[in-house]
Design a protein around this motif. Structure first.
Motif, PDB file in Angstrom:
ATOM      1  N   HIS A   1       0.788  -1.488  -0.032  1.00 51.96           N
ATOM      2  CA  HIS A   1      -0.085   0.293   0.242  1.00 51.96           C
ATOM      3  C   HIS A   1       0.740   1.343   0.080  1.00 51.96           C
ATOM      4  O   HIS A   1       2.105   1.326   0.226  1.00 51.96           O
ATOM      5  CB  HIS A   1      -0.827   0.063   1.597  1.00 51.96           C
ATOM      6  N   GLY A   2       0.398   2.636  -0.072  1.00 47.18           N
ATOM      7  CA  GLY A   2       0.716   3.596  -0.058  1.00 47.18           C
ATOM      8  C   GLY A   2       1.026   4.568   1.095  1.00 47.18           C
ATOM      9  O   GLY A   2       0.767   3.742   2.073  1.00 47.18           O
ATOM     10  N   ILE A   3       1.334   5.768   1.228  1.00 52.53           N
ATOM     11  CA  ILE A   3       1.193   6.260   2.443  1.00 52.53           C
ATOM     12  C   ILE A   3       0.247   6.851   2.642  1.00 52.53           C
ATOM     13  O   ILE A   3      -0.530   7.264   1.831  1.00 52.53           O
ATOM     14  CB  ILE A   3       2.754   8.110   2.144  1.00 52.53           C
ATOM     15  N   GLY A   4      -0.150   6.565   4.616  1.00 51.50           N
ATOM     16  CA  GLY A   4      -1.157   7.240   4.620  1.00 51.50           C
ATOM     17  C   GLY A   4      -2.444   5.536   4.597  1.00 51.50           C
ATOM     18  O   GLY A   4      -3.236   6.250   5.056  1.00 51.50           O
ATOM     19  N   CYS A   5      -1.557   4.761   3.903  1.00 47.30           N
ATOM     20  CA  CYS A   5      -2.679   3.388   4.200  1.00 47.30           C
ATOM     21  C   CYS A   5      -2.089   2.102   4.942  1.00 47.30           C
ATOM     22  O   CYS A   5      -1.191   2.214   5.534  1.00 47.30           O
ATOM     23  CB  CYS A   5      -2.878   3.608   2.303  1.00 47.30           C
ATOM     24  N   GLY A   6      -3.464   1.624   4.551  1.00 44.47           N
ATOM     25  CA  GLY A   6      -2.989   0.212   5.105  1.00 44.47           C
ATOM     26  C   GLY A   6      -3.391  -0.933   4.198  1.00 44.47           C
ATOM     27  O   GLY A   6      -3.561  -0.667   2.434  1.00 44.47           O
ATOM     28  N   GLY A   7      -3.313  -1.711   4.450  1.00 41.69           N
ATOM     29  CA  GLY A   7      -3.327  -2.652   3.468  1.00 41.69           C
ATOM     30  C   GLY A   7      -5.135  -3.309   2.983  1.00 41.69           C
ATOM     31  O   GLY A   7      -5.355  -3.790   1.777  1.00 41.69           O
ATOM     32  N   ASP A   8      -5.818  -2.833   3.563  1.00 41.60           N
ATOM     33  CA  ASP A   8      -7.314  -2.273   3.201  1.00 41.60           C
ATOM     34  C   ASP A   8      -7.526  -1.286   2.025  1.00 41.60           C
ATOM     35  O   ASP A   8      -8.674  -1.754   1.545  1.00 41.60           O
ATOM     36  CB  ASP A   8      -8.029  -2.306   4.258  1.00 41.60           C
ATOM     37  N   ALA A   9      -6.454  -0.916   1.603  1.00 43.00           N
ATOM     38  CA  ALA A   9      -6.481  -0.071   0.579  1.00 43.00           C
ATOM     39  C   ALA A   9      -6.804  -0.932  -1.233  1.00 43.00           C
ATOM     40  O   ALA A   9      -7.399  -0.549  -2.017  1.00 43.00           O
ATOM     41  CB  ALA A   9      -5.434   0.588   0.216  1.00 43.00           C
ATOM     42  N   TRP A  10      -6.129  -2.772  -0.666  1.00 49.65           N
ATOM     43  CA  TRP A  10      -6.196  -3.274  -1.767  1.00 49.65           C
ATOM     44  C   TRP A  10      -7.354  -4.049  -2.150  1.00 49.65           C
ATOM     45  O   TRP A  10      -7.712  -5.336  -3.122  1.00 49.65           O
ATOM     46  CB  TRP A  10      -5.414  -4.226  -1.398  1.00 49.65           C
ATOM     47  N   ASP A  11      -8.695  -3.684  -1.001  1.00 52.25           N
ATOM     48  CA  ASP A  11      -9.894  -4.670  -0.908  1.00 52.25           C
ATOM     49  C   ASP A  11     -10.530  -4.626  -2.589  1.00 52.25           C
ATOM     50  O   ASP A  11     -11.427  -5.319  -2.504  1.00 52.25           O
ATOM     51  CB  ASP A  11     -11.005  -3.778   0.898  1.00 52.25           C
TER      52      ASP A  11
ATOM     53  N   ALA B   1       5.349 -12.222  -7.599  1.00 50.97           N
ATOM     54  CA  ALA B   1       5.466 -10.986  -8.106  1.00 50.97           C
ATOM     55  C   ALA B   1       4.733 -10.212  -6.775  1.00 50.97           C
ATOM     56  O   ALA B   1       4.198 -10.513  -5.662  1.00 50.97           O
ATOM     57  CB  ALA B   1       4.106 -11.505  -9.407  1.00 50.97           C
ATOM     58  N   VAL B   2       5.102  -8.797  -7.350  1.00 55.24           N
ATOM     59  CA  VAL B   2       4.638  -7.341  -5.845  1.00 55.24           C
ATOM     60  C   VAL B   2       4.219  -6.700  -6.902  1.00 55.24           C
ATOM     61  O   VAL B   2       4.265  -6.252  -8.479  1.00 55.24           O
ATOM     62  CB  VAL B   2       5.743  -6.863  -5.912  1.00 55.24           C
ATOM     63  N   ILE B   3       2.983  -5.944  -6.526  1.00 53.23           N
ATOM     64  CA  ILE B   3       2.371  -5.162  -6.518  1.00 53.23           C
ATOM     65  C   ILE B   3       2.067  -3.845  -5.671  1.00 53.23           C
ATOM     66  O   ILE B   3       1.956  -3.882  -4.953  1.00 53.23           O
ATOM     67  CB  ILE B   3       0.556  -4.642  -7.153  1.00 53.23           C
ATOM     68  N   GLY B   4       2.887  -3.140  -6.027  1.00 51.54           N
ATOM     69  CA  GLY B   4       3.626  -1.233  -5.034  1.00 51.54           C
ATOM     70  C   GLY B   4       2.427  -0.195  -5.518  1.00 51.54           C
ATOM     71  O   GLY B   4       2.106   0.168  -6.618  1.00 51.54           O
ATOM     72  N   HIS B   5       1.029   0.584  -4.956  1.00 56.45           N
ATOM     73  CA  HIS B   5       0.179   1.449  -5.669  1.00 56.45           C
ATOM     74  C   HIS B   5       1.739   2.725  -4.273  1.00 56.45           C
ATOM     75  O   HIS B   5       1.599   2.625  -3.315  1.00 56.45           O
ATOM     76  CB  HIS B   5      -0.618   1.632  -4.692  1.00 56.45           C
ATOM     77  N   SER B   6       1.231   4.120  -4.635  1.00 51.58           N
ATOM     78  CA  SER B   6       2.081   4.917  -4.718  1.00 51.58           C
ATOM     79  C   SER B   6       3.325   4.827  -3.643  1.00 51.58           C
ATOM     80  O   SER B   6       4.274   4.063  -4.205  1.00 51.58           O
ATOM     81  CB  SER B   6       1.015   5.870  -3.200  1.00 51.58           C
ATOM     82  N   MET B   7       3.247   5.187  -2.457  1.00 50.48           N
ATOM     83  CA  MET B   7       5.059   5.146  -2.015  1.00 50.48           C
ATOM     84  C   MET B   7       5.457   3.521  -1.641  1.00 50.48           C
ATOM     85  O   MET B   7       6.272   2.874  -1.972  1.00 50.48           O
ATOM     86  CB  MET B   7       4.632   5.402  -0.617  1.00 50.48           C
ATOM     87  N   GLY B   8       4.495   2.632  -2.004  1.00 50.69           N
ATOM     88  CA  GLY B   8       4.166   1.163  -2.915  1.00 50.69           C
ATOM     89  C   GLY B   8       4.679   1.182  -3.462  1.00 50.69           C
ATOM     90  O   GLY B   8       5.787   0.059  -4.133  1.00 50.69           O
ATOM     91  N   GLY B   9       4.729   1.743  -4.302  1.00 49.98           N
ATOM     92  CA  GLY B   9       5.014   1.290  -5.781  1.00 49.98           C
ATOM     93  C   GLY B   9       6.428   1.817  -5.977  1.00 49.98           C
ATOM     94  O   GLY B   9       8.007   1.581  -7.009  1.00 49.98           O
ATOM     95  N   LEU B  10       7.245   2.916  -4.725  1.00 52.34           N
ATOM     96  CA  LEU B  10       8.634   2.752  -4.354  1.00 52.34           C
ATOM     97  C   LEU B  10       9.098   1.550  -3.778  1.00 52.34           C
ATOM     98  O   LEU B  10       9.660   1.585  -4.267  1.00 52.34           O
ATOM     99  CB  LEU B  10       8.839   4.210  -4.280  1.00 52.34           C
ATOM    100  N   ILE B  11       8.811   1.765  -2.720  1.00 55.47           N
ATOM    101  CA  ILE B  11       8.857   0.110  -2.142  1.00 55.47           C
ATOM    102  C   ILE B  11       9.373  -1.144  -3.206  1.00 55.47           C
ATOM    103  O   ILE B  11       9.952  -1.746  -2.765  1.00 55.47           O
ATOM    104  CB  ILE B  11       7.773  -0.302  -1.090  1.00 55.47           C
TER     105      ILE B  11
END
Length: 257
Positions: free
Chosen positions: A9-19, A79-89
């Motif tokens: 997930h991205g900054i300010g978010c949790g795993g529930d952002a992927w729901d 495999a990995v998918i990252g959103h926002s900050m998670g995309g940089l991780i």
């Protein structure tokens, strides 16, 4: 073959952002792991003082260990998918050779792709005004609505913002200083995704990310969605984005070249 997808997930978010996205991947046969980074520190309210000790490297280390754990348990790198900050991780995990494929979804940019604008500044204005690495921050409500949720129906804004978490000022400072990623070490297929209406990770900056990984040993792919914005994880049109990502993930390795 194991098909495990680590979702960051991205900054300010949790795993529930992927729901919203998760069921589409699961229907396609992917086992999804969507952890929340340091949930005991990155709380919804009243974060502990120890949160400010965490930096971006700690976030990367936590997700690197999550990827290694999946590899140990399944016998295959995820495999990995990252959103926002998670995309940089996710970019950092690909650089370290810890994943089999990587999707960077409206990602924060590494240092050599950085772009700033008034829309980015307004989104994170409450943080920019103080820039204190020793405190915790949550993106202010007006900035979140303007820069993150601008393609989400307004009636849903409060419910989404209610799930926003605090992050370390040190992490915000690290992202501002810039994170370096060597695309020459990325030897797996990558997909960079931009959203044309994104006000938080600008499409023109994400295009630079796509160009960066097009130069990698395994040249990366790039998609841009003209009707989406930063909250592409749960906007009108999200299901079509998931379908496209699933199709990309399931392509034979050589077809990405």
């Amino acid at each position: 073959m194991s098909k495990t997808l680590l979702m960051i997930h991205g900054i300010g978010c949790g795993g529930d952002a992927w729901d919203r996205m998760r069921p589409g991947f699961e229907a396609a046969g992917w086992t999804c792991d969507a952890p929340t980074l340091f949930p005991d520190q990155r709380t919804l309210d009243n974060p502990p003082v120890t949160l400010s000790d965490l930096g971006f490297d700690d976030y990367v280390a936590a997700m690197a260990e999550a990827a290694r754990k999946i590899a140990r348990e399944t016998g295959a790198k995820p495999a990995v998918i990252g959103h926002s900050m998670g995309g940089l991780i996710a970019q950092c995990l690909a650089e370290r050779g810890l994943v089999s494929q990587a999707v960077f979804l409206t990602p924060a940019q590494p240092k050599d792709c950085s772009e700033v604008s008034l829309s980015v500044a307004y989104t994170f204005l409450n943080i920019l005004l103080t820039r204190d690495r020793k405190r915790a921050y949550k993106v202010w409500r007006s900035g979140f609505r303007f820069g993150v949720l601008n393609r989400v129906p307004r009636r849903r804004h409060e419910a989404i913002y209610a799930r926003a978490r605090f992050d370390s000022g040190k992490v915000y400072g690290d992202l501002t200083d810039g994170i370096e990623v060597d695309e020459g070490l990325v030897n797996v297929p990558t997909l960079t995704i931009a959203a044309s209406h994104d006000r938080a990770t600008l499409a023109r900056a994400v295009r630079k990310v796509g160009e960066k990984y097009a130069r990698a040993p395994v040249p990366g792919d790039f998609f841009e969605y003209p009707d989406n914005a930063h909250w592409i994880v749960d906007e009108p049109g999200t299901d079509a984005v998931v379908a496209d990502i699933v199709e990309w993930l399931d392509e034979p390795f050589g077809d990405h070249a």
